[in-house]
Design a protein around this motif. Structure first.
Motif, PDB file in Angstrom:
ATOM      1  N   THR A 192      28.730  -2.315  -8.019  1.00  0.00           N
ATOM      2  CA  THR A 192      29.759  -3.343  -7.808  1.00  0.00           C
ATOM      3  C   THR A 192      29.127  -4.686  -7.449  1.00  0.00           C
ATOM      4  O   THR A 192      29.496  -5.734  -7.993  1.00  0.00           O
ATOM      5  CB  THR A 192      30.726  -2.902  -6.695  1.00  0.00           C
ATOM      6  OG1 THR A 192      31.367  -1.687  -7.089  1.00  0.00           O
ATOM      7  CG2 THR A 192      31.782  -3.969  -6.435  1.00  0.00           C
ATOM      8  N   ALA A 193      28.150  -4.646  -6.535  1.00  0.00           N
ATOM      9  CA  ALA A 193      27.491  -5.886  -6.102  1.00  0.00           C
ATOM     10  C   ALA A 193      26.678  -6.501  -7.235  1.00  0.00           C
ATOM     11  O   ALA A 193      26.649  -7.737  -7.404  1.00  0.00           O
ATOM     12  CB  ALA A 193      26.592  -5.602  -4.907  1.00  0.00           C
ATOM     13  N   THR A 194      26.017  -5.671  -8.031  1.00  0.00           N
ATOM     14  CA  THR A 194      25.216  -6.159  -9.152  1.00  0.00           C
ATOM     15  C   THR A 194      26.099  -6.780 -10.223  1.00  0.00           C
ATOM     16  O   THR A 194      25.820  -7.878 -10.728  1.00  0.00           O
ATOM     17  CB  THR A 194      24.380  -5.007  -9.747  1.00  0.00           C
ATOM     18  OG1 THR A 194      23.497  -4.496  -8.746  1.00  0.00           O
ATOM     19  CG2 THR A 194      23.567  -5.473 -10.939  1.00  0.00           C
ATOM     20  N   THR A 195      27.166  -6.081 -10.572  1.00  0.00           N
ATOM     21  CA  THR A 195      28.094  -6.582 -11.592  1.00  0.00           C
ATOM     22  C   THR A 195      28.744  -7.884 -11.143  1.00  0.00           C
ATOM     23  O   THR A 195      28.878  -8.843 -11.928  1.00  0.00           O
ATOM     24  CB  THR A 195      29.170  -5.525 -11.890  1.00  0.00           C
ATOM     25  OG1 THR A 195      28.538  -4.317 -12.324  1.00  0.00           O
ATOM     26  CG2 THR A 195      30.129  -6.008 -12.958  1.00  0.00           C
ATOM     27  N   ALA A 196      29.116  -7.941  -9.866  1.00  0.00           N
ATOM     28  CA  ALA A 196      29.761  -9.151  -9.338  1.00  0.00           C
ATOM     29  C   ALA A 196      28.835 -10.358  -9.442  1.00  0.00           C
ATOM     30  O   ALA A 196      29.270 -11.455  -9.804  1.00  0.00           O
ATOM     31  CB  ALA A 196      30.186  -8.924  -7.888  1.00  0.00           C
ATOM     32  N   ALA A 197      27.561 -10.164  -9.129  1.00  0.00           N
ATOM     33  CA  ALA A 197      26.602 -11.276  -9.201  1.00  0.00           C
ATOM     34  C   ALA A 197      26.508 -11.812 -10.631  1.00  0.00           C
ATOM     35  O   ALA A 197      26.482 -13.035 -10.849  1.00  0.00           O
ATOM     36  CB  ALA A 197      25.238 -10.822  -8.705  1.00  0.00           C
ATOM     37  N   ARG A 198      26.478 -10.921 -11.576  1.00  0.00           N
ATOM     38  CA  ARG A 198      26.372 -11.354 -12.980  1.00  0.00           C
ATOM     39  C   ARG A 198      27.657 -12.037 -13.435  1.00  0.00           C
ATOM     40  O   ARG A 198      27.617 -13.021 -14.174  1.00  0.00           O
ATOM     41  CB  ARG A 198      26.045 -10.151 -13.858  1.00  0.00           C
ATOM     42  CG  ARG A 198      24.607  -9.686 -13.646  1.00  0.00           C
ATOM     43  CD  ARG A 198      24.241  -8.530 -14.539  1.00  0.00           C
ATOM     44  NE  ARG A 198      22.800  -8.290 -14.483  1.00  0.00           N
ATOM     45  CZ  ARG A 198      22.251  -7.090 -14.456  1.00  0.00           C
ATOM     46  NH1 ARG A 198      23.016  -6.026 -14.478  1.00  0.00           N
ATOM     47  NH2 ARG A 198      20.938  -6.955 -14.413  1.00  0.00           N
ATOM     48  N   GLU A 199      28.790 -11.537 -12.995  1.00  0.00           N
ATOM     49  CA  GLU A 199      30.067 -12.161 -13.364  1.00  0.00           C
ATOM     50  C   GLU A 199      30.173 -13.571 -12.796  1.00  0.00           C
ATOM     51  O   GLU A 199      30.723 -14.472 -13.447  1.00  0.00           O
ATOM     52  CB  GLU A 199      31.231 -11.298 -12.862  1.00  0.00           C
ATOM     53  CG  GLU A 199      31.402  -9.999 -13.630  1.00  0.00           C
ATOM     54  CD  GLU A 199      32.476  -9.100 -13.038  1.00  0.00           C
ATOM     55  OE1 GLU A 199      32.833  -8.093 -13.688  1.00  0.00           O
ATOM     56  OE2 GLU A 199      32.957  -9.400 -11.919  1.00  0.00           O
TER      57      GLU A 199
END
Length: 453
Positions: A192-199
């Protein structure tokens, strides 16, 4: 390989500096000397390359028992604003000393847990920093995020300030290991944290993984790296667990030495982990670090611009690095200085208009030469003294000490250079040891450093 592990598994520095902190000459160090060398270095370099700033945010809500960093465990978030005010007062003291506005090329928020602070308070901190400084034309801002408490609001707030890099501490995905180190964070939280950073728009997302942890097996490392490569972080730090339970303030007493993998098991964990990372498309960068080919760290390695300092490996060098906050270390290139480690003492000194430094080291001409050789080895896996400026009297002694490593295929020695072989890269700390003249002249009577393997 197991024979080499047994042979070279000795205590040794990680060489984020030379001289290493235990060998700083505190008797020769003065606050006046630190200020003079800092101003000299700033005047030499600010206009052309800017400075780096490291801000230490020491608060954590719980103790991770693998961690040797300086931190304060608390759930009381009222500490945030007073601490931010102190950091900005300290920066104000430095700007006044330097006499002109610094250009910030790099800024890193470390900890502790930077995301202990609310997005609003981090925004306030950074507004304060950039009201006292200017961003260089090309700058890189980064922070350490905890997967369990880094929110999209954190990411968006920092991104608006110019942050493009975040690194998440993952360590291991096995629940038994996580409980032993008091760092329970499911894969879902990291994803979740990784995906959020990329978004949000971050161009570089990093994950920290540790091998050699209590109760960790080779299968745990395989599973952790398999899960990690599914998320495809741009950088991966694959660290050896540093077991230093004698150091004050860390929590490495919740398990015994018997709970740790043996040196042979630990090296197997590294070898299988490295193999998996390379097969997944990651390139080894210096010691412990891997990056995808499109990441700036890999580009810097290809261009010979990679640098190593108290923040670890960076994609570019600045001659001046100012550390703000409790226990932070600063580097003027000609000297090092470390802030006091107690938060209340730090805040009182800053309030009184005093730089909160309690120890440091003024580098000698010899130190500067040795520092460059160790930097070369740690960053480029080679060094040379064809340039007379890098020649020093003890080179023959260093080569004698390196002869056995050459016989074991870890280095190639030429008339005026040293090259670390592929086989020797896991032992680069050992290869640096003969160059460490301060350590060679005064071997420690007690263990000061973690094991090299």
């Amino acid at each position: 390989m197991c024979t080499l592990i047994s042979k070279y598994n000795v205590a040794g520095p990680r060489y984020t500096s030379y001289p290493t902190v235990p060998y700083w000459d505190k008797k020769q160090f003065t606050l006046k000397g630190w200020k003079e060398t800092l101003v000299k270095s700033f005047n030499e370099s600010n206009a052309t390359e800017g400075i780096s700033i490291y801000i230490h945010l020491p608060f954590c809500e719980s103790m991770c028992t693998f961690c040797g960093c300086n931190k304060r465990i608390t759930k009381n978030h009222s500490v945030e604003i007073p601490y931010i005010q102190s950091v900005l007062k300290e920066l104000t003291l430095y700007v006044k000393l330097l006499g002109s506005t610094p250009l910030v090329k790099q800024l890193h928020l470390g900890g502790g847990t930077p995301t202990f602070f609310s997005p609003e308070h981090l925004d306030r901190l950074l507004d304060g920093v950039f009201s006292l400084t200017n961003k260089a034309t090309e700058f890189e801002l980064s922070f350490e995020g905890h997967p369990n408490n880094t929110t999209k609001e954190h990411l968006e707030t920092l991104y608006k300030q110019g942050f493009t890099r975040v690194c998440y501490g993952v360590q291991d995905y096995n629940e038994t290991v996580q409980k032993a180190i008091n760092r329970v964070q499911p894969y879902h939280n990291v994803k979740t944290a990784t995906t959020a950073a990329r978004e949000v728009g971050y161009s570089s997302v990093g994950h920290d993984i540790i091998y050699g942890l209590p109760f960790q097996t080779q299968d745990d490392v395989i599973f952790t790296i398999s899960q990690t490569t599914r998320l495809r972080p741009d950088r991966i730090a694959f660290y050896s667990y540093a077991h230093v339970p004698w150091m004050k303030g860390n929590g490495q007493r919740g398990f015994s030495d018997q709970d740790l993998p043996s040196a042979e098991q630990k090296r197997k964990q590294y070898e299988i982990g490295k193999k998996m990372l390379v097969e997944a498309g990651y390139v080894e960068i210096g010691m412990d670090h891997f990056a995808l080919k499109n990441d700036s760290l890999h580009t810097a390695q290809q261009e010979g611009k990679i640098h190593r300092n108290f923040m670890g490996y960076t994609s570019s060098k600045t001659q001046v690095m100012i550390g703000l906050g409790v226990s932070a270390i600063s580097d003027s290139w000609y000297s090092f200085a470390q802030n006091v480690k107690n938060i209340e003492e730090y805040q009182q000194l800053v309030e009184d208009g005093i730089l909160p430094i309690f120890r440091g080291h003024l580098l000698t001409e010899e130190d500067l030469i040795i520092r460059q050789h160790i930097l070369n080895l740690m960053c480029e896996f080679k060094t040379s003294w064809t340039d007379q400026k890098l020649h020093f009297a003890e080179i023959p002694d260093v080569l004698i000490k390196l002869k056995e490593l050459e016989n074991d295929g870890l280095v190639i020695i030429n008339n005026t250079s040293i090259l670390v072989t592929e086989k020797g890269r896991p032992f680069v700390r050992n290869i640096c040891l003969p160059f460490d003249l301060r350590l060679q002249r005064k071997k420690p009577e007690t263990q000061l450093f973690s094991m090299t393997v």
